[in-house]
Scaffold this motif. Structure first.
Motif, short mmCIF file in Angstrom:
data_model
loop_
_atom_site.label_atom_id
_atom_site.label_comp_id
_atom_site.label_asym_id
_atom_site.label_seq_id
_atom_site.Cartn_x
_atom_site.Cartn_y
_atom_site.Cartn_z
N ASP A 160 -1.03 1.02 -23.46
CA ASP A 160 -1.25 0.81 -22.03
C ASP A 160 -2.56 0.07 -21.79
N ASP A 161 -3.70 0.76 -21.93
CA ASP A 161 -4.99 0.11 -21.72
C ASP A 161 -5.31 -0.84 -22.87
N CYS A 162 -6.06 -1.88 -22.57
CA CYS A 162 -6.45 -2.86 -23.59
C CYS A 162 -7.23 -2.16 -24.70
N ALA A 163 -6.82 -2.38 -25.94
CA ALA A 163 -7.46 -1.72 -27.07
C ALA A 163 -8.87 -2.24 -27.33
N LYS A 164 -9.22 -3.40 -26.75
CA LYS A 164 -10.55 -3.96 -26.99
C LYS A 164 -11.52 -3.71 -25.84
N CYS A 165 -11.12 -4.01 -24.61
CA CYS A 165 -12.05 -3.86 -23.48
C CYS A 165 -11.74 -2.66 -22.61
N GLY A 166 -10.55 -2.07 -22.79
CA GLY A 166 -10.20 -0.87 -22.06
C GLY A 166 -9.63 -1.08 -20.67
N SER A 195 8.52 -7.13 -25.74
CA SER A 195 9.11 -6.76 -24.45
C SER A 195 8.47 -5.48 -23.93
N SER A 196 8.45 -5.35 -22.63
CA SER A 196 7.88 -4.14 -22.03
C SER A 196 8.70 -2.91 -22.42
N SER A 203 5.53 4.17 -26.77
CA SER A 203 4.73 5.14 -26.03
C SER A 203 5.48 6.46 -25.90
N ALA A 204 6.78 6.39 -25.65
CA ALA A 204 7.60 7.59 -25.53
C ALA A 204 7.68 8.34 -26.85
N TRP A 210 11.59 12.24 -25.56
CA TRP A 210 12.83 11.91 -26.26
C TRP A 210 13.94 11.47 -25.32
N GLY A 211 13.90 11.91 -24.08
CA GLY A 211 14.90 11.46 -23.12
C GLY A 211 14.86 9.95 -22.95
N HIS A 212 13.65 9.41 -22.85
CA HIS A 212 13.48 7.95 -22.73
C HIS A 212 13.87 7.27 -24.03
N ALA A 213 13.40 7.82 -25.17
CA ALA A 213 13.62 7.18 -26.46
C ALA A 213 15.11 7.11 -26.80
#
Length: 248
Positions: A160-166, A195-196, A203-204, A210-213
């Motif tokens: 979700d958040d940028c791994a470098k700048c946050g 893809s999103s 993330s799920a 697991w419902g999403h996955a």
């Protein structure tokens, strides 16, 4: 000379002499342990039943010093099966290949023998239990296990958040070297734009949704698995041999 007792998952076995084996286990209290099991390759040996890969067993060890891990390998002297997870895994190719990749991953993340790795142990027990029961698709269980193993060993990817700048997400780019998703300003050479749906799936799996996955389309599952594999290989610095056999 000392006796030790611990719960463990058998990761692999190696032949030793005519009737013995070296057993590698991931234990609750002592981390990764290698021990000699004498006579387990004899056809009448009941002792060896609890020392097959995927087995969850209560094991008694005999060591020559005051510590379980010393100059010589300890002996496995008794076993009591807690859960024979292999029974629900080895007869199904998809489950077997996924399970084998889990065992190899657990061994790679516990390279220092005798060093407790309780979180990794509990992850492996839970993943093998779920895999043996067929509660979800094997490749989804494997990817969830890989992501969580990375997380407990300090390599949690950001989705979700940028791994470098946050900066708050969602962010479009993904870089294994940067640690997950990154924003446009932090984009580095070699980053990709997944893809999103694939990012949401990963993330799920990491958080246990697991419902999403389970509802994800196959193409997004394959895309997500590719990202997990690349991220794992980067942090292990070499690939897992067993991953090439996993069905996607």
């Amino acid at each position: 000379m000392s006796l030790f007792r611990d719960d463990g998952i058998v990761l692999r076995t190696q032949k030793l002499g005519e009737a013995d084996r070296i057993i590698t286990l991931l234990t609750r209290g002592h981390g990764r342990v290698r021990a000699v099991a004498r006579g387990v390759r004899r056809t009448k040996s009941k002792f060896g039943a609890g020392l097959e890969p995927f087995s969850h067993a209560d094991v008694q060890f005999f060591a020559r010093g005051s510590e379980l891990i010393g100059r010589s390998l300890p002996l496995c002297t008794q076993t009591q099966i807690i859960a024979p997870y292999g029974n629900g895994i080895v007869t199904d190719y998809a489950r077997y290949t996924a399970g084998t990749a889990m065992l190899e991953t657990a061994e790679r993340f516990t390279e220092n023998e005798g060093e407790p790795a309780v979180q990794q142990y509990l992850l492996l027990v839970g993943a093998l239990r779920t895999l043996s029961r067929g509660e979800h698709e094997p490749h989804l269980i494997l990817d969830a296990f890989l992501l969580r193993s990375l997380a407990v060993n300090g390599y949690a990817p950001s989705f979700d958040d940028c791994a470098k700048c946050g900066i708050h997400g969602p962010n479009r780019h993904f870089s294994v070297a940067a640690g997950g998703v990154i924003c446009g300003d932090c984009r580095v050479p070699g980053s990709v734009v997944p893809s999103s749906e694939a990012i949401a799936l990963l993330s799920a799996l990491l958080t246990g949704d697991w419902g999403h996955a389970d509802a994800c389309e196959a193409r997004h599952v394959r895309e997500g698995s590719g990202l997990v594999s690349a991220y794992l290989h980067w942090h292990l610095e070499r690939g897992l041999r067993s991953l090439r056999y996993v069905e996607k």
